[in-house]
Design a protein around this motif. Structure first.
Motif, PDB file in Angstrom:
ATOM      1  N   UNK A  88     -14.762  -4.862  -9.162  1.00 45.36           N
ATOM      2  CA  UNK A  88     -13.502  -5.458  -9.648  1.00 45.36           C
ATOM      3  C   UNK A  88     -12.545  -4.397 -10.168  1.00 45.36           C
ATOM      4  N   UNK A  89     -13.083  -3.377 -10.837  1.00 45.49           N
ATOM      5  CA  UNK A  89     -12.220  -2.310 -11.366  1.00 45.49           C
ATOM      6  C   UNK A  89     -11.537  -1.573 -10.204  1.00 45.49           C
ATOM      7  N   UNK A  90     -12.286  -1.335  -9.134  1.00 43.88           N
ATOM      8  CA  UNK A  90     -11.705  -0.651  -7.969  1.00 43.88           C
ATOM      9  C   UNK A  90     -10.568  -1.499  -7.389  1.00 43.88           C
ATOM     10  N   UNK A  91     -10.817  -2.815  -7.272  1.00 48.85           N
ATOM     11  CA  UNK A  91      -9.787  -3.732  -6.761  1.00 48.85           C
ATOM     12  C   UNK A  91      -8.526  -3.653  -7.619  1.00 48.85           C
ATOM     13  N   UNK A  92      -8.730  -3.715  -8.950  1.00 47.14           N
ATOM     14  CA  UNK A  92      -7.590  -3.668  -9.882  1.00 47.14           C
ATOM     15  C   UNK A  92      -6.787  -2.385  -9.705  1.00 47.14           C
ATOM     16  N   UNK A  93      -7.497  -1.277  -9.608  1.00 47.13           N
ATOM     17  CA  UNK A  93      -6.815   0.009  -9.474  1.00 47.13           C
ATOM     18  C   UNK A  93      -6.025   0.057  -8.172  1.00 47.13           C
ATOM     19  N   UNK A  94      -6.631  -0.434  -7.103  1.00 52.93           N
ATOM     20  CA  UNK A  94      -5.939  -0.420  -5.816  1.00 52.93           C
ATOM     21  C   UNK A  94      -4.694  -1.299  -5.867  1.00 52.93           C
ATOM     22  N   UNK A  95      -4.823  -2.454  -6.559  1.00 53.41           N
ATOM     23  CA  UNK A  95      -3.648  -3.329  -6.718  1.00 53.41           C
ATOM     24  C   UNK A  95      -2.534  -2.624  -7.473  1.00 53.41           C
ATOM     25  N   UNK A  96      -2.931  -1.702  -8.375  1.00 48.88           N
ATOM     26  CA  UNK A  96      -1.932  -0.945  -9.140  1.00 48.88           C
ATOM     27  C   UNK A  96      -1.449   0.281  -8.372  1.00 48.88           C
ATOM     28  N   UNK A  97      -1.856   0.406  -7.129  1.00 49.52           N
ATOM     29  CA  UNK A  97      -1.346   1.483  -6.284  1.00 49.52           C
ATOM     30  C   UNK A  97      -2.104   2.786  -6.396  1.00 49.52           C
ATOM     31  N   UNK A  98      -3.293   2.742  -6.999  1.00 50.00           N
ATOM     32  CA  UNK A  98      -4.079   3.966  -7.153  1.00 50.00           C
ATOM     33  C   UNK A  98      -4.870   4.217  -5.880  1.00 50.00           C
ATOM     34  N   UNK A  99      -4.809   5.488  -5.431  1.00 45.47           N
ATOM     35  CA  UNK A  99      -5.571   5.865  -4.250  1.00 45.47           C
ATOM     36  C   UNK A  99      -7.010   6.177  -4.668  1.00 45.47           C
TER      37      UNK A  99
END
Ligand code: ZN
Length: 137
Positions: A88-99
């Motif tokens: 879930x943390x990875x999903x959140x980060x990706x949603x925030x535009x983090x590569x």
């Protein structure tokens, strides 16, 4: 989202040469030494209060740690952030535009689930997300 700084990863050419500074000068307890085949490194964990230090020695020239040392010398390699529910943390980060370097978690030292963020997203710091599912520490 972040529980704590779980550990700081430090690239060294040789654990044998680097360890006495930590165990004898700083008197930090050595928790364990293990080889992480997937990353071609031998790691030593030391307890430094709440946080751990992870010394990483490359066991192959193919290791990203070998390349890191070649390019930048020994020193701080990454900061690991302790999290729950790493997917879930990875999903959140990706949603925030983090590569992400790791789009899904993989196994790290001690059986932890880990995923690295791309340092381009974080002003040059390599951050690792780290979840200890059912593991102590
Ligand atoms: Zn690490």
């Amino acid at each position: 989202m972040i529980k704590k700084v779980d550990h700081i990863g430090i690239a060294v050419k040789s654990l044998e040469n680097a360890l006495p500074f930590y165990t004898e000068v700083l008197s930090l307890p050595l928790l364990k030494i293990e080889v992480v085949e997937s990353q071609k490194v031998k790691v030593a964990f030391l307890q430094a209060g709440e946080t751990k230090l992870e010394l990483l020695e490359p066991v192959s020239e193919e290791s990203t740690i070998a390349k890191f040392i070649e390019k930048r010398g020994e020193g701080i390699h990454h900061v690991a952030l302790g999290v729950n529910s790493i997917e879930e943390r990875i999903m959140e980060l990706k949603e925030k535009g983090i590569r992400m370097i790791d789009e899904s978690p993989r196994l790290g030292a001690g059986g932890a689930h880990i995923a690295f963020m791309h340092p381009k997203s974080s002003s040059g710091v390599l951050y690792e997300l780290c979840e200890k599912k059912g593991l102590k520490g």
